[in-house]
Design an enzyme around this catalytic site. Structure first.
Site, PDB file in Angstrom:
ATOM      1  N   ASP A  55       0.835  -1.196   0.000  1.00 37.79           N
ATOM      2  CA  ASP A  55       0.000   0.000   0.000  1.00 37.79           C
ATOM      3  C   ASP A  55       0.873   1.250   0.000  1.00 37.79           C
ATOM      4  O   ASP A  55       0.592   2.226  -0.702  1.00 37.79           O
ATOM      5  CB  ASP A  55      -0.918  -0.011   1.219  1.00 37.79           C
ATOM      6  CG  ASP A  55      -1.753   1.250   1.332  1.00 37.79           C
ATOM      7  OD1 ASP A  55      -2.655   1.445   0.493  1.00 37.79           O
ATOM      8  OD2 ASP A  55      -1.502   2.056   2.256  1.00 37.79           O
ATOM      9  N   GLU A 126      -1.169  -5.111  -4.582  1.00 39.18           N
ATOM     10  CA  GLU A 126      -0.346  -4.361  -3.632  1.00 39.18           C
ATOM     11  C   GLU A 126       0.672  -5.281  -2.959  1.00 39.18           C
ATOM     12  O   GLU A 126       1.829  -4.890  -2.744  1.00 39.18           O
ATOM     13  CB  GLU A 126      -1.225  -3.702  -2.575  1.00 39.18           C
ATOM     14  CG  GLU A 126      -2.019  -2.519  -3.097  1.00 39.18           C
ATOM     15  CD  GLU A 126      -2.858  -1.862  -2.016  1.00 39.18           C
ATOM     16  OE1 GLU A 126      -3.143  -0.657  -2.160  1.00 39.18           O
ATOM     17  OE2 GLU A 126      -3.220  -2.532  -1.040  1.00 39.18           O
TER      18      GLU A 126
END
Length: 239
Positions: A55, A126
Protein backbone atom coordinates in the site's frame (compact mmCIF):
# COMPACT_ATOMS: atom_id res chain seq x y z
CA UNK A 1 16.22 -18.95 -3.64
CA UNK A 2 13.72 -20.95 -5.67
CA UNK A 3 10.63 -22.50 -4.14
CA UNK A 4 10.53 -26.13 -3.08
CA UNK A 5 7.55 -26.72 -5.37
CA UNK A 6 8.68 -26.67 -9.04
CA UNK A 7 5.14 -26.18 -10.40
CA UNK A 8 4.53 -23.08 -8.28
CA UNK A 9 8.02 -21.80 -9.15
CA UNK A 10 7.21 -22.08 -12.86
CA UNK A 11 3.91 -20.27 -12.33
CA UNK A 12 5.58 -17.35 -10.59
CA UNK A 13 8.36 -17.21 -13.18
CA UNK A 14 5.67 -16.97 -15.87
CA UNK A 15 4.13 -13.99 -14.05
CA UNK A 16 7.52 -12.30 -13.72
CA UNK A 17 8.01 -12.66 -17.48
CA UNK A 18 4.59 -11.05 -18.05
CA UNK A 19 5.82 -8.08 -16.04
CA UNK A 20 8.77 -7.82 -18.42
CA UNK A 21 11.27 -8.78 -15.73
CA UNK A 22 14.01 -11.40 -15.86
CA UNK A 23 13.64 -14.54 -13.79
CA UNK A 24 17.32 -14.01 -12.96
CA UNK A 25 16.43 -10.79 -11.12
CA UNK A 26 17.02 -10.81 -7.34
CA UNK A 27 13.45 -11.82 -6.52
CA UNK A 28 12.56 -13.29 -3.16
CA UNK A 29 10.32 -16.02 -4.49
CA UNK A 30 8.98 -16.98 -1.09
CA UNK A 31 7.63 -13.45 -0.65
CA UNK A 32 6.09 -13.45 -4.11
CA UNK A 33 4.44 -16.77 -3.29
CA UNK A 34 2.95 -15.30 -0.10
CA UNK A 35 1.85 -12.18 -2.00
CA UNK A 36 -0.32 -14.42 -4.14
CA UNK A 37 -1.79 -16.46 -1.31
CA UNK A 38 -5.18 -15.38 0.04
CA UNK A 39 -5.87 -15.76 3.79
CA UNK A 40 -8.41 -18.48 2.98
CA UNK A 41 -5.58 -20.60 1.57
CA UNK A 42 -3.23 -20.10 4.54
CA UNK A 43 -3.80 -18.66 7.99
CA UNK A 44 -0.21 -17.51 8.36
CA UNK A 45 1.70 -17.47 5.05
CA UNK A 46 -0.65 -15.10 3.21
CA UNK A 47 -0.55 -11.66 1.61
CA UNK A 48 -1.90 -9.53 4.46
CA UNK A 49 1.40 -8.13 5.76
CA UNK A 50 2.83 -7.72 2.27
CA UNK A 51 -0.30 -5.84 1.25
CA UNK A 52 0.38 -3.40 4.10
CA UNK A 53 3.86 -2.77 2.69
CA UNK A 54 2.57 -2.65 -0.88
CA UNK A 55 0.00 0.00 0.00
CA UNK A 56 2.88 2.37 0.81
CA UNK A 57 4.91 1.21 -2.19
CA UNK A 58 2.19 1.87 -4.77
CA UNK A 59 1.60 5.35 -3.36
CA UNK A 60 5.33 6.06 -3.53
CA UNK A 61 5.57 4.75 -7.09
CA UNK A 62 2.65 6.93 -8.18
CA UNK A 63 4.07 9.98 -6.41
CA UNK A 64 7.44 9.56 -8.14
CA UNK A 65 5.79 9.27 -11.56
CA UNK A 66 3.80 12.45 -10.97
CA UNK A 67 6.81 14.34 -9.62
CA UNK A 68 8.97 13.32 -12.59
CA UNK A 69 6.40 14.05 -15.29
CA UNK A 70 4.23 16.90 -14.03
CA UNK A 71 6.43 19.48 -12.34
CA UNK A 72 3.76 22.13 -13.07
CA UNK A 73 1.17 20.39 -10.88
CA UNK A 74 0.26 21.60 -7.42
CA UNK A 75 0.48 19.25 -4.46
CA UNK A 76 -3.31 19.26 -4.46
CA UNK A 77 -3.40 17.99 -8.03
CA UNK A 78 -0.83 15.34 -7.16
CA UNK A 79 -3.01 14.07 -4.32
CA UNK A 80 -6.19 14.06 -6.40
CA UNK A 81 -4.58 12.21 -9.32
CA UNK A 82 -2.78 9.74 -7.07
CA UNK A 83 -6.02 8.90 -5.28
CA UNK A 84 -7.34 7.61 -8.61
CA UNK A 85 -4.15 5.76 -9.57
CA UNK A 86 -4.03 3.80 -6.30
CA UNK A 87 -7.76 3.09 -6.05
CA UNK A 88 -8.96 -0.51 -5.81
CA UNK A 89 -10.67 -0.13 -9.18
CA UNK A 90 -7.45 0.81 -10.99
CA UNK A 91 -5.27 -1.67 -9.13
CA UNK A 92 -7.72 -4.50 -9.84
CA UNK A 93 -7.75 -3.43 -13.49
CA UNK A 94 -3.95 -3.62 -13.61
CA UNK A 95 -4.03 -6.99 -11.85
CA UNK A 96 -6.42 -8.36 -14.48
CA UNK A 97 -4.23 -7.04 -17.29
CA UNK A 98 -1.47 -9.36 -16.08
CA UNK A 99 -3.83 -12.25 -15.33
CA UNK A 100 -3.04 -12.08 -11.62
CA UNK A 101 -6.15 -14.08 -10.77
CA UNK A 102 -4.53 -17.11 -12.42
CA UNK A 103 -1.75 -17.09 -9.82
CA UNK A 104 -3.74 -16.17 -6.72
CA UNK A 105 -4.29 -19.10 -4.36
CA UNK A 106 -7.73 -18.96 -2.77
CA UNK A 107 -9.90 -21.47 -0.92
CA UNK A 108 -13.37 -21.88 0.52
CA UNK A 109 -16.02 -19.27 -0.23
CA UNK A 110 -13.47 -16.95 -1.88
CA UNK A 111 -13.34 -19.27 -4.90
CA UNK A 112 -16.93 -18.37 -5.85
CA UNK A 113 -17.21 -14.87 -4.35
CA UNK A 114 -17.43 -12.60 -7.39
CA UNK A 115 -18.46 -9.57 -5.34
CA UNK A 116 -15.17 -9.45 -3.47
CA UNK A 117 -12.98 -10.24 -6.46
CA UNK A 118 -11.98 -6.62 -7.16
CA UNK A 119 -10.87 -6.11 -3.59
CA UNK A 120 -8.93 -9.40 -3.57
CA UNK A 121 -7.14 -8.55 -6.80
CA UNK A 122 -6.28 -5.04 -5.61
CA UNK A 123 -4.96 -6.44 -2.32
CA UNK A 124 -2.91 -9.09 -4.10
CA UNK A 125 -1.52 -6.52 -6.53
CA UNK A 126 -0.35 -4.36 -3.63
CA UNK A 127 1.15 -7.44 -1.98
CA UNK A 128 3.10 -8.26 -5.16
CA UNK A 129 4.49 -4.73 -5.14
CA UNK A 130 5.43 -5.21 -1.51
CA UNK A 131 7.24 -8.48 -2.32
CA UNK A 132 9.13 -6.92 -5.23
CA UNK A 133 10.10 -3.89 -3.18
CA UNK A 134 11.39 -6.00 -0.29
CA UNK A 135 13.40 -8.11 -2.75
CA UNK A 136 15.69 -5.15 -3.49
CA UNK A 137 14.61 -2.53 -0.92
CA UNK A 138 13.89 -0.10 -3.75
CA UNK A 139 11.61 0.33 -6.79
CA UNK A 140 14.06 -1.31 -9.22
CA UNK A 141 11.71 -4.22 -9.99
CA UNK A 142 8.63 -2.00 -10.15
CA UNK A 143 9.47 1.13 -12.15
CA UNK A 144 10.02 -0.63 -15.53
CA UNK A 145 6.52 -2.06 -15.87
CA UNK A 146 4.30 0.00 -13.53
CA UNK A 147 5.47 3.50 -14.50
CA UNK A 148 4.14 3.30 -18.10
CA UNK A 149 0.66 2.45 -16.77
CA UNK A 150 0.68 5.33 -14.30
CA UNK A 151 2.03 7.79 -16.90
CA UNK A 152 -0.74 6.87 -19.35
CA UNK A 153 -3.48 7.02 -16.74
CA UNK A 154 -2.24 10.30 -15.27
CA UNK A 155 -2.28 11.86 -18.74
CA UNK A 156 -5.87 10.70 -19.28
CA UNK A 157 -6.95 12.03 -15.89
CA UNK A 158 -5.41 15.44 -16.58
CA UNK A 159 -7.37 15.62 -19.84
CA UNK A 160 -10.57 14.66 -18.02
CA UNK A 161 -10.57 16.32 -14.57
CA UNK A 162 -14.03 14.84 -13.87
CA UNK A 163 -12.25 11.56 -13.14
CA UNK A 164 -10.44 13.09 -10.18
CA UNK A 165 -11.49 11.64 -6.84
CA UNK A 166 -11.78 14.78 -4.73
CA UNK A 167 -13.41 12.93 -1.83
CA UNK A 168 -10.37 10.71 -1.44
CA UNK A 169 -7.99 13.64 -1.88
CA UNK A 170 -9.84 15.72 0.72
CA UNK A 171 -9.88 12.80 3.15
CA UNK A 172 -6.13 12.35 2.70
CA UNK A 173 -5.58 16.07 3.36
CA UNK A 174 -7.74 16.21 6.51
CA UNK A 175 -6.13 13.07 7.91
CA UNK A 176 -2.67 14.44 7.20
CA UNK A 177 -3.42 17.85 8.71
CA UNK A 178 -5.82 17.07 11.55
CA UNK A 179 -6.01 13.24 11.89
CA UNK A 180 -9.79 13.34 11.31
CA UNK A 181 -12.20 12.59 8.47
CA UNK A 182 -14.43 15.21 6.85
CA UNK A 183 -18.16 14.99 7.54
CA UNK A 184 -20.81 15.08 4.80
CA UNK A 185 -24.40 16.22 5.15
CA UNK A 186 -26.69 15.43 2.24
CA UNK A 187 -30.27 16.43 1.66
CA UNK A 188 -32.65 15.79 -1.19
CA UNK A 189 -33.83 18.80 -3.14
CA UNK A 190 -37.62 18.90 -3.28
CA UNK A 191 -39.44 18.29 -6.57
CA UNK A 192 -36.46 18.16 -8.91
CA UNK A 193 -37.06 18.03 -12.65
CA UNK A 194 -35.49 15.33 -14.78
CA UNK A 195 -32.54 17.57 -15.76
CA UNK A 196 -31.79 19.07 -12.35
CA UNK A 197 -29.43 17.94 -9.63
CA UNK A 198 -31.43 16.01 -7.07
CA UNK A 199 -29.14 16.20 -4.04
CA UNK A 200 -27.37 18.97 -2.13
CA UNK A 201 -24.29 18.19 -0.01
CA UNK A 202 -22.15 20.05 2.47
CA UNK A 203 -18.76 18.93 3.72
CA UNK A 204 -17.60 20.01 7.16
CA UNK A 205 -14.42 19.82 9.21
CA UNK A 206 -14.63 20.32 12.97
CA UNK A 207 -18.15 21.66 12.43
CA UNK A 208 -17.07 24.33 9.94
CA UNK A 209 -18.31 24.14 6.36
CA UNK A 210 -15.55 23.71 3.79
CA UNK A 211 -17.68 23.40 0.68
CA UNK A 212 -21.03 22.56 -0.84
CA UNK A 213 -22.28 21.10 -4.10
CA UNK A 214 -25.16 19.55 -6.00
CA UNK A 215 -25.50 16.36 -7.99
CA UNK A 216 -27.95 13.91 -9.51
CA UNK A 217 -26.87 11.30 -6.94
CA UNK A 218 -25.67 11.43 -3.36
CA UNK A 219 -22.20 10.41 -4.50
CA UNK A 220 -22.10 13.12 -7.17
CA UNK A 221 -23.24 15.77 -4.71
CA UNK A 222 -20.61 14.75 -2.17
CA UNK A 223 -17.95 14.73 -4.88
CA UNK A 224 -18.96 18.23 -5.96
CA UNK A 225 -18.80 19.51 -2.38
CA UNK A 226 -15.46 17.80 -1.84
CA UNK A 227 -14.05 19.46 -4.97
CA UNK A 228 -14.99 22.92 -3.72
CA UNK A 229 -13.54 22.14 -0.30
CA UNK A 230 -10.36 20.55 -1.57
CA UNK A 231 -9.57 23.33 -4.02
CA UNK A 232 -10.07 25.86 -1.25
CA UNK A 233 -7.54 24.23 1.08
CA UNK A 234 -4.96 22.86 -1.36
CA UNK A 235 -1.96 24.89 -2.56
CA UNK A 236 -2.69 27.16 -5.55
CA UNK A 237 -1.92 25.89 -9.05
CA UNK A 238 1.32 27.18 -10.52
CA UNK A 239 1.20 29.03 -13.81
Amino acid sequence: MSLAYPRRQRQLENLIKKLGLSVQAPIRWNLLDMALTHPTASDTANYEQLEFVGDAVVRLAAAVVLWENYADCSVGDFAAIRSVLVSDRVLAQLARSYGLELYLLVAGSATTDQVGQESRLADAFEAVLGALYLSTNNLELIHPWLDPHFKSMAAEIRLDPARLNYKAALQEWTQGQYKVLPEYRVMEIHQPTHSEERFFAEVLLHGSKLGEGKGRSIKAAEQAAAKVAFLSVSPPQKD
